[in-house]
Scaffold this motif. Structure first.
Motif, PDB file in Angstrom:
ATOM      1  N   VAL A 520       0.839  -1.206   0.000  1.00 37.68           N
ATOM      2  CA  VAL A 520       0.000   0.000   0.000  1.00 37.68           C
ATOM      3  C   VAL A 520       0.873   1.255   0.000  1.00 37.68           C
ATOM      4  O   VAL A 520       0.636   2.210  -0.756  1.00 37.68           O
ATOM      5  CB  VAL A 520      -0.950  -0.011   1.219  1.00 37.68           C
ATOM      6  N   LEU A 521       1.912   1.254   0.843  1.00 39.34           N
ATOM      7  CA  LEU A 521       2.806   2.412   0.921  1.00 39.34           C
ATOM      8  C   LEU A 521       3.484   2.682  -0.416  1.00 39.34           C
ATOM      9  O   LEU A 521       3.532   3.821  -0.898  1.00 39.34           O
ATOM     10  CB  LEU A 521       3.860   2.178   2.004  1.00 39.34           C
ATOM     11  N   LEU A 522       3.977   1.612  -1.065  1.00 39.99           N
ATOM     12  CA  LEU A 522       4.687   1.796  -2.335  1.00 39.99           C
ATOM     13  C   LEU A 522       3.738   2.163  -3.472  1.00 39.99           C
ATOM     14  O   LEU A 522       4.111   2.911  -4.379  1.00 39.99           O
ATOM     15  CB  LEU A 522       5.471   0.531  -2.678  1.00 39.99           C
ATOM     16  N   SER A 529       0.204  11.170  -6.237  1.00 40.71           N
ATOM     17  CA  SER A 529      -0.004  11.715  -4.885  1.00 40.71           C
ATOM     18  C   SER A 529       1.162  11.401  -3.960  1.00 40.71           C
ATOM     19  O   SER A 529       0.980  11.257  -2.755  1.00 40.71           O
ATOM     20  CB  SER A 529      -1.308  11.173  -4.287  1.00 40.71           C
ATOM     21  N   ARG A 530       2.364  11.280  -4.547  1.00 38.38           N
ATOM     22  CA  ARG A 530       3.544  10.953  -3.738  1.00 38.38           C
ATOM     23  C   ARG A 530       3.715  11.933  -2.586  1.00 38.38           C
ATOM     24  O   ARG A 530       4.149  11.552  -1.489  1.00 38.38           O
ATOM     25  CB  ARG A 530       4.795  10.940  -4.608  1.00 38.38           C
ATOM     26  N   ASP A 569       5.986   7.969   2.705  1.00 42.60           N
ATOM     27  CA  ASP A 569       7.123   8.403   3.506  1.00 42.60           C
ATOM     28  C   ASP A 569       8.402   8.069   2.747  1.00 42.60           C
ATOM     29  O   ASP A 569       8.662   6.909   2.449  1.00 42.60           O
ATOM     30  CB  ASP A 569       7.100   7.705   4.874  1.00 42.60           C
ATOM     31  N   GLU A 570       9.175   9.100   2.425  1.00 44.93           N
ATOM     32  CA  GLU A 570      10.375   8.909   1.606  1.00 44.93           C
ATOM     33  C   GLU A 570      11.351   7.932   2.245  1.00 44.93           C
ATOM     34  O   GLU A 570      11.859   7.018   1.583  1.00 44.93           O
ATOM     35  CB  GLU A 570      11.066  10.262   1.388  1.00 44.93           C
ATOM     36  N   ALA A 571      11.622   8.099   3.540  1.00 42.51           N
ATOM     37  CA  ALA A 571      12.596   7.233   4.217  1.00 42.51           C
ATOM     38  C   ALA A 571      12.123   5.787   4.235  1.00 42.51           C
ATOM     39  O   ALA A 571      12.895   4.854   3.962  1.00 42.51           O
ATOM     40  CB  ALA A 571      12.833   7.749   5.637  1.00 42.51           C
ATOM     41  N   LEU A 576      12.352   0.183   1.879  1.00 41.58           N
ATOM     42  CA  LEU A 576      11.758  -0.980   1.203  1.00 41.58           C
ATOM     43  C   LEU A 576      12.422  -1.219  -0.152  1.00 41.58           C
ATOM     44  O   LEU A 576      12.664  -2.360  -0.543  1.00 41.58           O
ATOM     45  CB  LEU A 576      10.253  -0.752   1.019  1.00 41.58           C
ATOM     46  N   LEU A 577      12.731  -0.135  -0.873  1.00 39.72           N
ATOM     47  CA  LEU A 577      13.325  -0.263  -2.205  1.00 39.72           C
ATOM     48  C   LEU A 577      14.742  -0.813  -2.156  1.00 39.72           C
ATOM     49  O   LEU A 577      15.241  -1.351  -3.151  1.00 39.72           O
ATOM     50  CB  LEU A 577      13.322   1.094  -2.910  1.00 39.72           C
TER      51      LEU A 577
END
Length: 579
Positions: A520-522, A529-530, A569-571, A576-577
């Motif tokens: 969901v986050l990714l 809508s980043r 959330d960028e961090a 995750l990436l």
């Protein structure tokens, strides 16, 4: 560079301060699209340069004079004859439009004062310099004939007509509460569009800044009383700063291509990615700074984004026109009703009548009908039937065009989202090829078999049992959804927001809550809508996702979904990436 009417108001005041009372002693044309006036003042000399050769119109007092050709054009010779030794007596902006008029008093043949005008229309690609007297055009930098414009011709000896006036209240002088009230007339528009429509002198940039200063989401359609008051305060503050002296600082917004996009009388808080600002002491300093910048070639990614944004803006302007056409086409049933009523009462009408009043056969109410006296009653009825059939065809055609336009806007939004998240040359090349296939971009060279750009979707191993696949463009979205995914795999996509298709594959009996949260986050992160909060993300099994026949790349329909919400959330996304 695109200057809003509000900024041109500040420029007009600066020109008044520097040039009023000055005498023109030389006129030059450095190029066929520029005009230079040299002016004597009590405190020395000054120069006024109108330069339309750089792609956007500029009017300013140059620090460095351009080279002057030895052989002046005919327009320059005409201005020399009429304006040299003339005195500048008035400099005015037309409301908050992008038109500045300079009155120049000269001595006529009978030793009387004759006032002539130089009209600078700083209107983008239609920019022009018009030399006139008493409302009659002597000549202009660019001629506009009937073949070029049926509404307004700019030719010698024709009356001067101003461009169509803007409608709305002046952002500079109208009471802030009156502007808020005027926004109520545009209830169907969001707050950003309503503010722009209700006012003159500002565009999207300043309107967005006003709403941000008031803490209002630009997509909001109805404002609370508290929001209206905050917006009124923001408008009042802008009016106060814009009415300061001409020496007040201004802010140039500089794009990634090292060009000044616009100049504002306040420090902007909302900037496009890659843009920055520079504070300058006054408006003329900012314009002189703008001409010193050397543009940088856009990377291909930004060139494609510019293309997509431009096409989207064109279609957004087209939609209201089509919707207006649809309202006209909706009159079809009225034409059929009139025709039926005429046929039912044919014996009451005679040839030669221009109108008649009959009882409507559908509601028995009196109906006033216009007739052609040259036609028989039956021919009048047939004329109404013919108009009915025409409107019905138009109704269907316009409705199809509206649906096609909305579909294309959604498609362009998906491509824009893909360009935002693209990180490799191959991904950008795939998007470029998609634009070529869609007819939005010309193919610059011959296409050879085996040379199609290829890229791979993102693959993230959440655990030994669970893998995420993320499509980063429409081609990849179709691939992960319809090639990699199987019926029971989970499919994620932001709800009604362009973005990536995310597939969660697991060998476990069912996906864990933490794996679903990561997907969901990714999905929210790889979307338009980043930078948003509480972004809705739909999740369903892959077997419930279908691609309609003839649908554009990346477009699907789905059912049986569950909606989650995530704030990107960028961090956390980078963590995750990196797995």
């Amino acid at each position: 560079m695109n200057l809003e009417g509000l900024t041109l108001h500040i420029l007009t005041n600066k020109l008044k301060e520097e040039l009023l009372g000055g005498k023109i002693y030389k006129v030059f044309m450095p190029s066929y699209e520029s005009l230079l006036l040299l002016v004597k003042r009590e405190r020395g000399t000054a120069a006024l340069l109108a330069d339309f050769s750089c792609g956007s119109p500029m009017l300013y007092l140059p620090n460095n004079l351009p080279e002057r050709p030895e052989s002046p054009p005919a327009f320059c010779m005409l201005l020399r004859k009429h304006l040299e030794e003339g005195r500048i007596t008035r400099i005015e902006q037309s409301g908050l439009d992008r038109i500045i008029t300079i009155d120049i008093d000269t001595i006529g043949t009978a030793r009387q004062i004759v006032t002539k005008q130089l009209i600078f229309e700083l209107t983008g690609k239609n920019s022009n310099i018009i030399f006139a007297e008493n409302g009659l055009i002597f000549d202009s930098l660019k001629h506009v004939n009937k073949a070029m414009s049926s509404f307004r011709q700019i030719m010698p000896n024709l009356p001067y007509l101003t461009p169509p006036q803007q409608t709305g209240l002046s952002i500079l002088t109208a009471p802030a509460n009156a502007i808020i009230e005027a926004m109520h007339e545009f209830k169907t528009k969001n707050s950003l569009a309503a503010l722009i429509a209700a006012t003159t002198g500002i565009g999207k940039i300043t309107a967005s800044e006003l709403l941000a200063a008031a803490g209002i989401d630009s997509n909001t359609t109805a404002l609370t009383a508290e929001e209206e008051q905050r917006l009124a305060n923001a408008i009042y503050s802008l009016q106060q700063s814009a009415n300061q002296q001409t020496s007040a600082p201004v802010y140039a917004v500089i794009s990634r291509t090292n060009q000044v996009k616009t100049i504002l009388p306040f420090a902007p808080t909302i900037l496009e990615p890659g843009c920055n600002t520079k504070q300058l002491p006054d408006i003329n300093s900012a314009l002189n700074y703008a001409v010193t910048l050397t543009p940088i070639q856009l990377p291909e990614q930004e060139t494609l984004q510019k293309l997509v944004i431009g096409e989207s803006q064109r279609l957004e302007k087209k939609l209201p026109v089509l919707e207006k056409d649809l309202l006209t086409a909706d009159k079809a049933e009225a034409q059929r009703m009139i025709a039926d009523t005429i046929m039912a009462n044919i014996y009451q009408i005679s040839k030669g009548q221009s109108s008649c009043q009959l009882l409507n056969i559908y509601d028995n109410e009196p109906l006033e009908i216009q007739l052609s006296p040259l036609l028989s009653p039956t021919e009048n009825a047939q004329a109404y039937y013919k108009r009915y059939n025409k409107y019905k065809r138009a109704q269907s055609e316009v409705q199809n065009q509206i649906e096609t336009t909305r579909e294309m806007l959604n498609y362009l939004a998906s491509i824009d989202a893909s360009l935002t998240t693209a990180t490799t040359k191959n991904e950008i090349a795939e998007i470029k090829q998609e634009l070529i296939t869609a007819g939005l971009l010309q193919n610059q060279g011959k296409k050879h078999k085996g040379q199609e750009p290829k890229s791979e979707p993102l693959l993230i191993k959440l655990s030994k049992e669970t893998t995420l696949y993320i499509g980063k463009n429409n081609k990849q979205n179709d691939y992960v959804t319809f090639t990699l995914a199987r019926g029971k795999d989970l499919w994620f996509h932001t709800k009604n927001i362009p973005g990536s298709h995310v597939i969660l594959k697991t060998t476990l009996p069912q996906a864990t809550a933490s794996d679903i949260a990561a997907a969901v986050l990714l999905a929210a992160y790889f979307s338009k809508s980043r930078s948003g909060s509480k972004v809705p993300v739909d999740c369903t099994e892959r077997r419930f996702v279908k691609k309609p026949n003839g649908a554009k790349p990346g477009f699907v329909i789905y059912t049986d979904q569950t909606t989650y919400y995530a704030t990107p959330d960028e961090a956390e996304a980078q963590k995750l990436l990196s797995k």
